[in-house]
Design an enzyme around this catalytic site. Sequence first.
Site, PDB file in Angstrom:
ATOM      1  N   ASP A   1       0.491  -1.468   0.051  1.00 61.85           N
ATOM      2  CA  ASP A   1       0.269   0.294   0.167  1.00 61.85           C
ATOM      3  C   ASP A   1       0.860   1.509  -0.074  1.00 61.85           C
ATOM      4  OD1 ASP A   1      -1.718   1.954   1.324  1.00 61.85           O
ATOM      5  OD2 ASP A   1      -3.035   0.742   2.121  1.00 61.85           O
ATOM      6  N   VAL A   2       0.957   2.641  -0.825  1.00 59.46           N
ATOM      7  CA  VAL A   2       2.000   3.359  -1.114  1.00 59.46           C
ATOM      8  C   VAL A   2       1.443   4.351  -0.656  1.00 59.46           C
ATOM      9  CG1 VAL A   2       1.598   3.010  -3.519  1.00 59.46           C
ATOM     10  CG2 VAL A   2       0.298   4.617  -2.904  1.00 59.46           C
TER      11      VAL A   2
ATOM     12  N   TYR B   1     -10.228  14.709  -4.264  1.00 57.87           N
ATOM     13  CA  TYR B   1      -9.339  14.352  -5.122  1.00 57.87           C
ATOM     14  C   TYR B   1      -8.514  15.501  -6.074  1.00 57.87           C
ATOM     15  CZ  TYR B   1      -8.219  12.168  -9.338  1.00 57.87           C
ATOM     16  OH  TYR B   1      -7.296  11.169 -11.234  1.00 57.87           O
TER      17      TYR B   1
HETATM   18  P1  NDP Z   1      -7.388   2.067 -11.921  1.00 53.70           P
HETATM   19  O1  NDP Z   1      -7.919   2.377 -10.518  1.00 53.70           O
HETATM   20  O2  NDP Z   1      -7.142   1.749 -13.503  1.00 53.70           O
HETATM   21  O3  NDP Z   1      -5.455   1.765 -11.741  1.00 53.70           O
HETATM   22  C1  NDP Z   1      -5.100   2.371 -10.460  1.00 53.70           C
HETATM   23  C2  NDP Z   1      -4.388   0.606  -9.558  1.00 53.70           C
HETATM   24  O4  NDP Z   1      -3.903   1.321  -8.270  1.00 53.70           O
HETATM   25  C3  NDP Z   1      -4.928  -0.241  -9.188  1.00 53.70           C
HETATM   26  O5  NDP Z   1      -4.314  -1.624  -9.416  1.00 53.70           O
HETATM   27  C4  NDP Z   1      -4.999   0.069  -7.576  1.00 53.70           C
HETATM   28  O6  NDP Z   1      -5.570  -1.067  -6.460  1.00 53.70           O
HETATM   29  C5  NDP Z   1      -3.626   0.103  -6.937  1.00 53.70           C
HETATM   30  N1  NDP Z   1      -4.093   1.330  -5.698  1.00 53.70           N
HETATM   31  C6  NDP Z   1      -5.192   1.636  -5.457  1.00 53.70           C
HETATM   32  N2  NDP Z   1      -4.484   2.700  -4.463  1.00 53.70           N
HETATM   33  C7  NDP Z   1      -3.381   2.544  -3.706  1.00 53.70           C
HETATM   34  C8  NDP Z   1      -2.228   1.857  -2.384  1.00 53.70           C
HETATM   35  N3  NDP Z   1      -2.956   2.901  -1.797  1.00 53.70           N
HETATM   36  N4  NDP Z   1      -1.087   1.266  -3.276  1.00 53.70           N
HETATM   37  C9  NDP Z   1      -1.192   0.112  -4.359  1.00 53.70           C
HETATM   38  N5  NDP Z   1      -2.066   0.722  -5.185  1.00 53.70           N
HETATM   39  C10 NDP Z   1      -3.172   0.923  -5.284  1.00 53.70           C
HETATM   40  O7  NDP Z   1      -6.861   3.553 -12.200  1.00 53.70           O
HETATM   41  P2  NDP Z   1      -6.147   4.458 -13.171  1.00 53.70           P
HETATM   42  O8  NDP Z   1      -5.614   4.147 -14.007  1.00 53.70           O
HETATM   43  O9  NDP Z   1      -7.185   5.211 -14.012  1.00 53.70           O
HETATM   44  O10 NDP Z   1      -5.705   5.122 -11.808  1.00 53.70           O
HETATM   45  C11 NDP Z   1      -3.759   5.863 -12.143  1.00 53.70           C
HETATM   46  C12 NDP Z   1      -3.809   7.167 -12.155  1.00 53.70           C
HETATM   47  O11 NDP Z   1      -3.719   8.150 -12.429  1.00 53.70           O
HETATM   48  C13 NDP Z   1      -3.446   7.434 -10.266  1.00 53.70           C
HETATM   49  O12 NDP Z   1      -3.717   8.292  -9.514  1.00 53.70           O
HETATM   50  C14 NDP Z   1      -5.473   8.303 -10.937  1.00 53.70           C
HETATM   51  O13 NDP Z   1      -5.865   9.630 -10.548  1.00 53.70           O
HETATM   52  C15 NDP Z   1      -4.845   9.206 -12.194  1.00 53.70           C
HETATM   53  N6  NDP Z   1      -6.100   9.944 -13.557  1.00 53.70           N
HETATM   54  C16 NDP Z   1      -6.707   8.672 -13.658  1.00 53.70           C
HETATM   55  C17 NDP Z   1      -7.341   9.520 -15.043  1.00 53.70           C
HETATM   56  C18 NDP Z   1      -8.075   8.458 -15.675  1.00 53.70           C
HETATM   57  O14 NDP Z   1      -8.809   9.496 -16.245  1.00 53.70           O
HETATM   58  N7  NDP Z   1      -8.243   7.663 -15.470  1.00 53.70           N
HETATM   59  C19 NDP Z   1      -7.519  11.408 -14.647  1.00 53.70           C
HETATM   60  C20 NDP Z   1      -6.011  11.327 -14.736  1.00 53.70           C
HETATM   61  C21 NDP Z   1      -5.243  11.578 -13.501  1.00 53.70           C
HETATM   62  P3  NDP Z   1      -6.805  -1.348  -6.493  1.00 53.70           P
HETATM   63  O15 NDP Z   1      -7.969  -1.993  -7.628  1.00 53.70           O
HETATM   64  O16 NDP Z   1      -6.356  -2.330  -5.283  1.00 53.70           O
HETATM   65  O17 NDP Z   1      -7.020   0.347  -6.678  1.00 53.70           O
END
Ligand code: NDP
Length: 246
Positions: free
Chosen positions: A59-60, A148
């Site tokens: 967990d980050v 957020y």
């Molecule tokens: P997803 O939810 O598709 O993937 C995120 C991944 O990060 C998942 O595997 C998730 O695990 C993991 N994760 C979440 N919380 C933690 C944690 N505390 N520690 C370790 N791993 C974690 O997200 P996206 O790919 O859509 O987004 C990635 C990043 O891009 C985020 O920071 C998001 O805010 C940013 N972003 C996304 C946009 C979008 O339109 N999609 C637009 C702008 C920014 P789990 O499945 O358990 O949650």
Amino acid sequence: MRGLKGKRAIVTGGARGIGRAAVERLLEEGARVAVIDQDADACRGLQTALPEILTICADVADKDQLEQAFTEIAEILSGLDVLFNNAGISAPSPFLELSVTQWRRTMAVDLDGVFLCAQAAARRMAQGVIINMGSVSGLLGMPRYADYNAAKAGVIELTRTLALELAPAVRVVCISPGYVLTPMQEAEYTADRMAALNARIPLQRHADPAEIAALVAFLASDEAPFITGSNLVIDGGESAGGTASL
Ligand code: NDP
């Protein structure tokens, strides 16, 4: 892309979505990649699909778990050159109903997590680049995402300060995507909402995660040696009109 071959990279939240697309692109460019993600099932799936990478479930937002993960990865890879600080969460909530629990968890993952990983990485880099995940939500107000938006605004500012403190050895850059079609978004959408959002974006569509991964690879490579402290917006023109875009 020049200069990615053999680079040692960590991608947080790399088990799916934008993170996974970045893992695939960095591998294509010849980098050695480790993933830190909290989703154990997704990590197992990723490890099976891409056996050449290293995955660690952590967990980050948890400093102790991260310390262990960074130490293990840096030992196995014999150092670290690139961090893509990507893990993040979001859930909509009207401001008056936003709980302290949700506020704190969003801050813990989206802002504290970026701080903790950047510190853990910078302490292990002789030279390198840290790419922080912001969002256009950190630049523009957007109803129902107060936690957020505030966290992402914090990431953009944190990037500037780290770029100043860590130069010249480490470049620190923020990327701010607009709408990207990933599991995080798909979970929230109805077909009507998707059409309404696409209509607000000048390029009339969401980004593909691979398009964000291409920017990450460029910034991590030797093609971008003079870019530090910047926030690069990649949003299909969504924010080009400022508040008029909303
Ligand atoms: P997803 O939810 O598709 O993937 C995120 C991944 O990060 C998942 O595997 C998730 O695990 C993991 N994760 C979440 N919380 C933690 C944690 N505390 N520690 C370790 N791993 C974690 O997200 P996206 O790919 O859509 O987004 C990635 C990043 O891009 C985020 O920071 C998001 O805010 C940013 N972003 C996304 C946009 C979008 O339109 N999609 C637009 C702008 C920014 P789990 O499945 O358990 O949650």
